[in-house]
Design an enzyme around this catalytic site. Structure first.
Site, PDB file in Angstrom:
ATOM      1  N   ASP A   1       6.557  -0.154  -5.268  1.00  0.00           N
ATOM      2  CA  ASP A   1       5.741   1.010  -5.603  1.00  0.00           C
ATOM      3  C   ASP A   1       4.954   0.803  -6.899  1.00  0.00           C
ATOM      4  OD1 ASP A   1       4.726   3.553  -6.012  1.00  0.00           O
ATOM      5  OD2 ASP A   1       6.573   4.547  -5.394  1.00  0.00           O
TER       6      ASP A   1
ATOM      7  N   SER B   1       0.278   4.334  -4.883  1.00  0.00           N
ATOM      8  CA  SER B   1       1.219   4.906  -3.921  1.00  0.00           C
ATOM      9  C   SER B   1       0.490   5.891  -3.003  1.00  0.00           C
ATOM     10  CB  SER B   1       2.384   5.553  -4.668  1.00  0.00           C
ATOM     11  OG  SER B   1       3.505   5.730  -3.837  1.00  0.00           O
TER      12      SER B   1
END
Length: 365
Positions: free
Chosen positions: A210, A93
């Site tokens: 994610d 991320s």
């Protein structure tokens, strides 16, 4: 490729888009950026000589954490100051974006310049392109991809100065995906697609979300690469104790007693998706509850762990970038004795023949 990740990769078009974005900067801004940036033309890992074989290959694993992940920049700055060389990097991320910048040749000074482009929350909001109707997510992510492309252009993994691993979650197989080839921007986008907020990012028809869902701190991915003798983990995710979690407080009866003030408070809370109790905050806290445990386990598997966290930090406080960077510097400075001790211990073992000298890295064709 289209900015929303649909369709095949069009390298020529990517280069044109990157060129237009670069040309949109003022002359002074381009001069400022060029003074500290470097994009090598090909992947050429540094061949290790006999002296370097007695130095451990050091890998950095950067966690997710949204704005908290800006502390990674401070970590890089302190390691640069201490003269500690990094040989490989992995990120998830926000950590994937910072890791990509490091692998591309950015120094901490350059990263801070990029962080300064988010001086307030209104700037952050301008990066959010809402999807109507929000069937796949609230935010499309096209503007965010353009933002990433300003710094990473159309770089491929093969162009990078350092080996890079970026972790995302494959929504079709529900497994971790480690990107080590292809488009760097696409990998970063896949790793940053917060579920529920951003629509899943598609690459070659595969949907990604994610990476923090599967591996918020990519120590395992870095270990599996076989490119490191020592791993330094940087976990910007707070623990439950760090959060000092409290129940959401209702608005006090004596506050905002005026009608206009009450309306303004209500409107601000309604419009801000990240406000306590709103969808952004709820989704963030839900994912965070999973990340905390996974990140703690990964930290324990690293050789040296750095944990830059602070009270009151929020996932969307990008305008406080200076505080996060300073936090990363302080926590890294505190861990420098442990890092140097680990390096010296490894080198001593290597000199006595107890550790096999690390082989030279070969240039990837």
């Amino acid at each position: 490729m289209d900015f929303d990740g649909q369709g095949p990769v069009d390298t020529e078009r990517e280069n044109v888009i990157a060129k237009r974005i670069w040309e949109s900067y003022s002359f002074s801004r381009r001069e400022e950026l060029e003074s500290v940036m470097h994009f090598p033309q090909q992947h050429n890992p540094k061949l290790r000589n006999e002296e370097e074989d007695r130095r451990p290959r050091i890998g950095l694993a950067f966690s997710s954490g949204a704005a908290r992940g800006l502390a990674h920049i401070g970590v890089v700055a302190e390691l640069e100051r201490a003269g500690i060389k990094i040989d490989a990097v992995a990120g998830t991320s926000m950590g994937g974006y910072i890791g990509a910048l490091l692998a591309a040749g950015y120094r901490a000074e350059q990263m801070e310049i990029l962080a300064s482009q988010m001086p307030d929350r209104s700037t952050l909001l301008r990066l959010l392109d809402f999807e109507i109707p929000p069937t796949k997510g609230l935010i499309r992510g096209m503007r965010l991809e353009r933002y990433f492309r300003r710094s990473l252009k159309s770089l491929q993994f093969a162009d990078l100065r350092l080996p890079l691993s970026i972790v995302a979650t494959n929504l079709d197989t529900l497994e971790r995906e480690v990107f080590q080839q292809g488009s760097v921007v696409q990998a970063v986008m896949a790793s940053c697609a917060i579920p529920g907020l951003f629509r899943p990012y598609e690459i070659d028809g595969v949907r990604y979300a994610d990476g923090a869902i599967a591996e918020p701190l990519p120590v395992p991915a870095l270990r599996e690469s076989g490119l490191c003798d020592l791993i330094i983990s940087v976990n910007a995710i707070p623990t439950v104790g760090d959060l000092h979690a409290k129940p959401l407080l209702a608005l006090g009866e004596g506050e905002h007693t005026g009608g206009a003030a009450r309306f303004g408070h209500w409107l601000g809370a309604w419009a801000n998706l990240a406000a306590p109790g709103n969808i952004g905050d709820t989704l963030s806290r839900s994912v965070l509850s999973l990340q905390i445990r996974l990140a703690d386990k990964a930290s324990a598997a690293a050789d040296i762990a750095i944990h830059p966290v602070s009270d009151g930090a929020s996932w969307h406080d990008y305008h406080n970038y200076r505080d996060y960077i300073a936090l990363g510097q302080r926590t890294t400075a505190e861990r420098l004795p442990a890092i140097r001790k680990a390096i010296e211990a490894w080198s001593a073992e290597a000199n006595h023949g107890n550790i096999r000298a690390t082989p030279s890295l070969q240039v990837q064709e």
